[in-house]
Design a protein around this motif. Structure first.
Motif, PDB file in Angstrom:
ATOM      1  N   PHE B  25       1.366   0.004 -10.066  1.00  0.00           N
ATOM      2  CA  PHE B  25       0.316   0.845  -9.488  1.00  0.00           C
ATOM      3  C   PHE B  25      -0.712  -0.003  -8.760  1.00  0.00           C
ATOM      4  O   PHE B  25      -1.104   0.272  -7.634  1.00  0.00           O
ATOM      5  N   GLN B  26      -1.087  -1.080  -9.425  1.00  0.00           N
ATOM      6  CA  GLN B  26      -2.085  -1.960  -8.823  1.00  0.00           C
ATOM      7  C   GLN B  26      -1.549  -2.577  -7.540  1.00  0.00           C
ATOM      8  O   GLN B  26      -2.256  -2.682  -6.544  1.00  0.00           O
ATOM      9  N   VAL B  28       0.743  -1.320  -5.540  1.00  0.00           N
ATOM     10  CA  VAL B  28       0.770  -0.298  -4.484  1.00  0.00           C
ATOM     11  C   VAL B  28      -0.611  -0.140  -3.871  1.00  0.00           C
ATOM     12  O   VAL B  28      -0.773  -0.070  -2.655  1.00  0.00           O
ATOM     13  N   GLY B  29      -1.624  -0.132  -4.735  1.00  0.00           N
ATOM     14  CA  GLY B  29      -2.990  -0.023  -4.237  1.00  0.00           C
ATOM     15  C   GLY B  29      -3.349  -1.174  -3.332  1.00  0.00           C
ATOM     16  O   GLY B  29      -3.924  -1.012  -2.258  1.00  0.00           O
ATOM     17  N   MET B  30      -2.978  -2.365  -3.783  1.00  0.00           N
ATOM     18  CA  MET B  30      -3.295  -3.560  -2.994  1.00  0.00           C
ATOM     19  C   MET B  30      -2.585  -3.487  -1.649  1.00  0.00           C
ATOM     20  O   MET B  30      -3.146  -3.781  -0.604  1.00  0.00           O
TER      21      MET B  30
END
Lengths: 309, 425, 462, 354
Positions: B25-26, B28-30
């Motif tokens: 998730f992190q 993808v956010g980045m």
């Protein structure tokens, strides 16, 4: 008496403080960082330096050794050492800004989410270093639950609020088991009778006291070992407060409870031990009776008698 | 305590999977954040790569003799009929005495821009004493030469396919080796209005057009916007009318800009009768376009002023008007200015409504007022993007760079203002 | 006298009026020590006087500015010879223009004839006279207004209330402009649209599947069939908007989440303004980039995978538009996420949620109405976007959902129909106004829904 | 006091702005030439306008590119400063337009033929070179094409060039061309489409019997996507062709001339679109370019007479003139002299001429 305690506490040098290079000894606190009310008191603290009373306990479960917390340049907690046993209610008291909430949030690493916060020292839970590299804060928080000052039910149904923790942690194998957990948790929180016919209604629709008990139910649904309570009754009326206090009493049989409170009456009512914080220092810890009847430290006495705060 | 051991086990079992999900998730956010920023980087790199060469221009050094035979054959200098181009041609023939034949000479003359003749004329106008003297001057090369020097024309291409003949290429290399051809800062780009000759074309006219429009926008939209915001936030009673205004403003902020162009065409041009292409019409349309932006930002700024300050002033017996003008306005002003700057930068980059009101036109003269025909910088970009001459491609990018520089400056100002404003109460 | 000079003088008079008014107010009660006898502060009496000095004079100037040219032209025409006056209105207008140019000292065409130069000197005379007259009238009015105001100054005169009343009127007028703008927009597209619907039925426009507005523009030209079924435009617009949203929503949302939850303050401090630059780039620049860089790239990529790609594919325009909208989505999502009280986040974290679980299971569901509202606003922005599609999307009104095909949009058609052919009577140009009306109505509906959702949601936590 | 001052400044600026805009409207005189019209003539007209502006004391004319049809429409709306003085056209004015003009009081129009422009069909430089006949063009682009038997029309079934003519490559028909408002479209339809149309005998016969039906067959371009109306932005068409080697574009010769390294012209009826071939009239798809001026505006709009003279001077439109550098193909010398004389005398278009 005081001198003896001091030697007792003075174990810092032998401790394994992993990753703790910036540790600042209590005596080297930068003066400017602390907003001291009067010079006289400052001298008292520096003179005494260390906590009076009994920081150790029998059968300690949570052990905090020489904990310092910094918010950026602000030294919020200085060299706090405290032991908490598995079946007790300990109350943290002290004037606003004294660091009692900060210390509480260290115990389940809620301070992690504050970017500028930095914690040094050593805190163990059942012998396990909670700031250790191999420990996942997620797992820690499942073991050390937390109830907040303001009731904060999620904008979901009552059922989903309680089921949230078991669901994310995968504690229930099937729906029946989940139902069981939800019911027993609500029951233990003393809320089941009031809400059992409206489990699908939003949790935000309950009254303040009910909401806070819902939050407690939500916390115990995960089956933690310790429950941290950050002024859980400050937003509630006296009747709701009384119910929560009763609840705490019951829960203390199974869980260690650490409660931060502004109310000395509450501390006196619910806790077995009391820790008095002042300006980031842990000034005095002792049995509740002893603190309220015969405080050792001048600052504690001033606070209890209403001269500070 | 009954379920405790099971809980721990189950908890531990899920942890690994949950950690993986968390990490994914992190990431993808980045990634998402990077996408935007990478695009910005690619975009700016592309633009700078295409446009930076337009800031220089190739010049040729000529020894020009201001002969009286050419300029004043009748004995008297008549600016309207003097053959300044002839001077340039003579100078070029002087430089390459071996070139003979009509078509070869034509090729030779084409090395130098027609701007050279205008330059001579300006020199004579500035100093009539030059007549009869010989001067060494740098004159702009033609755009094809300029393109070749900048590497945009492939000399390996078949002669018929490229705009420069073999002979011209040879002359260029002669000039280069004798130090008579070099690139210099392209001041024409900033000093001239539009032109069909790329080497003469500049953004001054478009900039002035944008400038006049923004002046109107600032003078109309800012005071009106602030006044409206004050009324709505501080005085408006809860009534149908104020609800209507409220809905309108929020809606206008999101109405497509081209619809404002239709408004300008129907109301300001066809009904009021303001001439087409005038910055006045553009300014009015842009004012209406930015007004909601300014009102919304100003209202937010006013809202941010804590009620305690109002109550304190009211408690001392100030009238509501005094509270607003003595306490609220000064505190909210930075926020209002930020909104105004953001509105202005939006207005500066707007082109769709201007297409509707005749600002897409070839206008050489730099506009000198609010009713002179003018274009705007974004419209100039739109026009240049459509010009057949190759050299306009890089000038389009250069104009974009200038436009973006202005926008970035405005945004920077807004960011700084906002930083200073971000006062916690 | 120049208008600017006049304004300066009036300004000076207003300032003087302010001081005189203030002084008089003080004098009326017998000196500063009796200031408390006045109803309002002395300054308000000054403002009152200044406003009365300035407002009537400025009103006269404004009326003058509107009427003066008309009156002067009428005067000039009446002074012309009989033969000239009987010219057609157009020729008369040209003649007057020439006289004006002559008077303004600009270059004129043709030979100077005596009548013309005589008329032009008359014109100059009128202009000078008019400006003198204006100066006298406005200055007298200013003086008169000021004097009347001064005479009204009494200790119990409620100057502050008067001044505040005037300011309030000005404020109300300013806030009403938004309403008038909307009315103006509606009126400016409505009449033409109604005329369009007299020629083409509303049902054909809304449900017709064939858009080919290229009717013959002359009687003897063969145009195309001239059908006005706008469905292909709507689907084309939706296709491009959809592609843009597919880019902007996930990227914008994840960016907002990352910046709100994961990134450090420093990264946020850098990334946020950088992304805001994306929103500030003029759309004509995006259009240029889409047409020349992205479209060929999409085509190459598509063909290397064996797709047939039009040179102005919906994909290229949609992609670039999506990138343009990223910051809009991310800032609105950021607002929505920040509006969720941090107690929710603490509660979830305190139960042992990971940050992603906190986000997806607690915060996003709570912020969903706000995010949806924000996305609706972004959709309305995409629907109304013009320059990108004008430059990068085609004109072919294909009824297709294939992102590699060329489609056209409502805004492209408005521009094409209006730029290039500005007469106001064929169904073709009227169609632009009908489309403009459609666009306005659709974005209005989306905005109203979006704003209501956002607002309702905000109130929940306020 | 500071806050009070801000308030005053805010209101003062509003007031000043209102007055400024009002006084700006008041100044009504137009001292520049206003030109509209064809995007094909636009590049030539702007060059002349610029030279005229730089070389004289007059202001540089304002040139809007509106397309021939739109230009004539604006032009014919009336006489006066609000209407354009000149409109450019890439085709001759039609009788219907002359009538519209006349009914709006635009009686005397000066027609100036300025030269020729070839309409080229071009594709990317590295695409396959093809040679088309007019019949190929008609069959590929018409909306309806002749079916199996005489008199039968079927909806255009051809999807690839090879369907039209077996010798052509088997790529999808994709032609980017101008919309009907453009004179380029008019000329292309008349010269190329009709030219190809006429090669079908029964259609040719139709011309005599039913002129309207004939026009409807020959002039109607297909609407199924094979012909892409690409607006008047010819430069973007060139760039799109470069990106898409299968597509063909239809535009004026000057754009080909400026982009010889990006696109190449397709031979039509075996003749390649070169400067000389168009000037000699060998290339079949070339048309004259015009502009039209209002006689009533001459000597009233500053500089209009001078501008007409500049445009019709040898240095502009001559064989060696600056317009030929821009791709305008000059008329024969004699014709130039004739037109120039007519312009000097401001000879209006006689009603019988068209």
């Amino acid at each position: 008496m005081t001198m003896a305690r001091m030697t007792d506490v003075n174990v810092t040098d032998d401790q394994d403080l992993s990753g703790d290079e910036n540790k600042v000894a209590g005596s080297e606190v930068p003066r400017a960082a602390i907003d001291l009310p009067s010079l006289a008191i400052t001298e008292q603290i520096t003179e005494l330096g260390k906590t009076v009373g009994e920081v150790r306990c029998e059968d300690p479960y949570i052990v905090a050794e020489n904990v310092d917390v910094y918010y950026g340049d602000n030294h919020a907690i200085q060299d706090v050492t405290l032991e908490i046993s598995k079946q007790e209610v300990i109350a943290l008291i002290g004037p606003s800004g004294c660091g009692k909430s900060t210390f509480l949030r260290c115990l389940n690493r809620m301070n992690d989410s504050i970017e500028s916060a930095r914690v040094t020292g050593n805190i163990t839970l059942g012998g396990q270093d909670i700031y250790g590299k191999d420990l996942d804060p997620v797992a820690l928080r499942a073991r050390v639950g937390m109830v907040f000052q303001k009731p904060n039910p999620f904008p979901k149904s009552i059922y989903d609020n309680v089921a949230y923790g078991p669901r994310i942690h995968g504690l229930a194998n099937d729906r029946a088991e989940l139902d069981d957990i939800v019911h027993s948790s609500l029951e233990r929180a003393g809320l089941l009778k009031e809400v059992k016919d409206r489990l699908e209604e939003p949790g935000t629709g309950l009254s303040g006291g009910q909401q806070q008990r819902l939050c407690i139910a939500r916390t115990i649904a995960v089956n933690p070992e310790v429950i941290l309570m950050d002024e859980p009754c400050s937003a509630l009326d006296p009747i709701a407060t009384a119910r929560i206090e009763d609840l705490m009493d019951e829960l203390s049989e199974d869980y260690a409870i650490v409660i931060v409170t502004h109310s000395m009456q509450q501390a006196a009512r619910v806790s077995k031990r009391v820790a008095y914080f002042h300006l980031g220092l842990l000034v005095e810890v002792d049995e509740t009776d002893k603190i309220f009847t015969n405080p050792q430290h001048k600052l504690t006495e001033d606070y209890i008698t209403g001269r500070i705060g | 305590m009954t379920r405790k051991p099971a809980t721990r086990e189950k908890l531990e079992a899920g942890l690994k999977r949950r950690r993986r999900k968390e990490l994914a998730f992190q990431l993808v956010g980045m990634l998402a954040t990077t996408v935007g920023i990478v695009f910005l980087g690619v975009f700016f790199a592309d633009l700078l790569g295409k446009g930076s060469s337009a800031f220089v221009q190739t010049f040729v050094k000529l020894d020009v003799e201001f002969t009286e035979d050419v300029l004043a054959p009748g004995g008297e200098l008549d600016l309207a009929y003097a053959d300044f181009d002839g001077l340039v041609r003579d100078a070029l023939r002087e430089e390459f005495p071996n070139v003979s034949g009509r078509s070869e000479r034509r090729d030779l003359y084409r090395l130098v821009s027609i701007a050279a003749g205008y330059q001579m004329r300006d020199m004579i106008i500035a100093d009539p004493g030059l007549l009869g003297s010989t001067e060494t001057i740098w004159v702009p090369a033609s755009s094809t030469v300029d393109m070749f020097v900048k590497g945009n024309i492939d000399p390996a291409l078949d002669e018929a396919l490229r705009p420069l003949s073999d002979a011209q290429l040879a002359w260029i290399s002669d000039l280069q080796s004798s130090g008579r051809l070099e690139t210099q800062f392209n001041s024409a780009l900033f000093n001239n209005g539009d032109s069909r000759e790329p080497e003469l074309a500049g953004i001054r006219g478009a900039l002035m057009g944008s400038f006049y429009m923004l002046i109107i926008t600032v003078m109309l939209a800012f005071p009106v916007g602030v006044a409206a915001a004050i009324y709505l936030e501080e005085f408006a009673p809860r009534s149908r009318w104020s609800d209507l205004i409220e809905v309108n403003i929020n809606n206008l902020a999101a109405v497509p800009s081209i619809v404002f162009g239709l408004l300008g065409l129907a109301v300001f041009i066809n009904w009021v009768g303001i001439p087409r292409s005038a910055p006045l019409v553009g300014g009015l349309v842009l004012s209406l376009l930015t007004l909601p932006v300014i009102i919304i930002a100003s209202r937010a700024a006013i809202k941010a002023v804590p009620p305690s300050i109002r109550e304190a002033a009211l408690g001392l017996g100030a009238s509501e008007m005094q509270v607003v003008f003595h306490h609220v306005m000064p505190l909210a002003l930075p926020g209002m200015l930020t909104g105004a700057i953001i509105g202005m930068s939006r207005a500066l980059g707007e082109s769709a409504p201007l297409l509707m009101i005749g600002m897409v036109a070839f206008i050489v003269d730099v506009p000198g007022g609010f009713s002179d025909p003018a274009t705007a910088l974004p419209v100039q970009i739109y026009l240049w993007a459509d010009s057949p001459e190759r050299a306009f491609a890089e000038r389009t990018s250069a104009a974009i760079i200038v436009l973006l520089a202005f926008l970035l400056l405005m945004n920077l100002a807004a960011v700084i203002l906002r930083k200073r404003m971000e006062r916690k109460w | 006298m120049q208008n600017t000079t006049l304004i300066l003088i009036l300004g000076a008079m207003a300032v003087a009026a302010f001081f005189i008014g203030r002084g008089r107010a003080v004098a009326v009660v017998g000196g500063p020590q009796h200031g408390t006898d006045l109803h309002s502060l002395p300054g308000y009496y000054g403002y009152f006087t200044a406003i009365w000095c300035l407002l009537p004079a400025l009103a006269v100037m404004a009326i003058w500015a509107v009427l003066e040219p008309r009156v002067i032209v009428a005067l000039i025409i009446s002074g012309l010879s009989e033969a000239q006056r009987s010219l057609s209105p157009g020729e008369l207008n040209l003649l007057v223009n020439n006289i004006q140019n002559l008077a303004a000292g600009d270059v004129v065409s043709g030979d100077l004839d005596v009548a013309l130069s005589e008329a032009s000197s008359r014109l100059s005379g009128y202009v000078v006279m008019s400006s003198r007259l204006l100066a006298v009238v406005s200055l007298v009015l200013a003086g008169l207004g000021g004097t009347i105001a001064l005479r009204r100054i009494q200790p119990d005169f409620r100057a502050r209330n008067r001044v505040e009343k005037i300011i309030l009127v000005v404020l109300i007028a300013a806030s009403s402009i938004a309403v008038f703008t909307t009315v103006g927009i509606v009126l400016s597209v409505l009449f033409e649209a109604i005329r369009f619907f007299q020629e083409v039925s509303l049902t054909e426009f809304l449900f017709g599947l064939n858009w080919s507005p290229q009717t013959a523009i002359r009687a003897d030209q063969v145009g195309s069939s001239g059908s006005f079924g706008a469905v292909p435009l709507f689907t084309g617009t939706l296709l491009i908007t959809g592609i843009a949203m597919l880019v902007a929503v996930p990227v914008g949302l994840m960016t907002a989440i990352y910046l709100a939850e994961y990134s450090s303050n420093r990264i946020r401090g850098i990334a946020k303004p950088l992304l805001e630059i994306l929103a500030g780039i003029p759309t004509v620049v995006y259009g240029f980039f889409a047409a020349l860089t992205v479209a060929p790239w999409v085509r190459r990529m598509g063909e290397s995978f064996g797709f047939e790609v039009a040179s102005e594919s919906a994909l290229a325009a949609g992609l670039v538009m999506g990138i343009m909208i990223i910051p809009l989505v991310s800032s609105l999502a950021d607002d929505a996420i920040n509006a969720v009280p941090s107690a929710m986040r603490d509660g979830a974290l305190g139960l042992g949620s990971t940050r992603s679980e906190t986000m997806t299971k607690v915060i996003l569901p709570a912020a969903l109405p706000g995010i949806v509202g924000g996305i609706l606003l972004a959709v309305s922005r995409a629907i109304g976007e013009t320059m990108i599609v004008v430059m990068a999307a085609g004109l072919a009104a294909n009824l297709t959902a294939n992102p590699f095909a060329a489609v056209t949009t409502v805004t492209v058609q408005i521009v094409t129909l209006l730029v290039g052919d500005q007469e106001f009577d064929s169904a073709k140009t009227l169609a632009a106004f009908a489309l403009g009306l459609m666009l306005f109505v659709v974005t209005l509906i989306l905005n109203v829904i979006g704003l209501n959702v956002v607002r309702k949601y905000r109130e929940q936590y306020d | 006091m500071a806050n009070r001052n801000t308030a005053i400044v805010v209101f003062a600026s509003a007031v000043v702005a209102t007055v400024l805009s009002a006084s700006a409207i008041a100044q009504a005189g137009r001292d520049y030439i206003y030109i509209v019209g064809s995007s094909t003539v636009y590049p030539f007209a702007t060059v002349v306008a610029e030279r005229f502006g730089r070389g004289t004391e007059f202001k540089t004319p304002k040139v809007e590119s509106t397309g021939s049809g739109g230009g004539l429409k604006l032009f014919c709306e009336g006489v006066g400063v609000d209407y354009p003085d000149i409109t450019n056209a890439s085709r001759a004015i039609k009788q219907s337009e002359v009538d519209t003009c006349a009914s709006n009081g635009v009686a005397e129009i000066i027609e100036v033929k300025i030269g020729y422009d070839g309409i080229v069909i071009a594709n990317a430089i590295d695409a396959e070179a093809v040679s088309l006949t007019l019949a190929d063009i008609f069959l590929a682009l018409a909306k309806n094409v002749p079916g199996g038997k005489d008199g039968e029309l079927i909806e255009n079934p051809y999807m690839t060039w090879a369907d039209v003519n077996a010798e052509l490559p088997e790529v999808r028909i994709e032609v980017l061309g101008p919309p009907p408002t453009s004179g380029t479209r008019d000329a292309f339809v008349e010269l190329a489409m009709e030219g190809g149309c006429k090669t079908v005998p029964w259609i040719k016969a139709l011309k005599e019997s039913d002129g309207d039906a004939y026009k409807a067959v020959c002039h109607t371009i297909r609407e199924d996507g094979a012909f892409v109306e690409a607006g008047e932005n010819d430069n973007l068409i060139v760039q799109k062709l470069e990106a898409n080697p299968n597509a063909f574009g239809i535009f004026g010769f000057s754009f080909l001339d400026q982009n010889t390294d990006k696109v190449k012209g397709t031979s039509v009826e075996g003749v390649a679109p070169t400067f000389d071939a168009i000037a000699d009239g060998d290339y079949p798809v070339s048309r004259p370019l015009y502009f039209y001026a209002k006689k009533a505006h001459v000597d009233v709009i500053p500089g209009l007479r001078g501008f007409l003279r500049e445009f019709s001077s040898e240095r502009a439109w001559g064989d060696e003139g600056y317009l030929s550098d821009r791709g305008l193909i000059p008329m024969p010398e004699e014709e130039r002299r004739e037109v120039a004389t007519a312009v000097r005398e401001l000879k209006p278009l006689s009603a019988a001429a068209h």
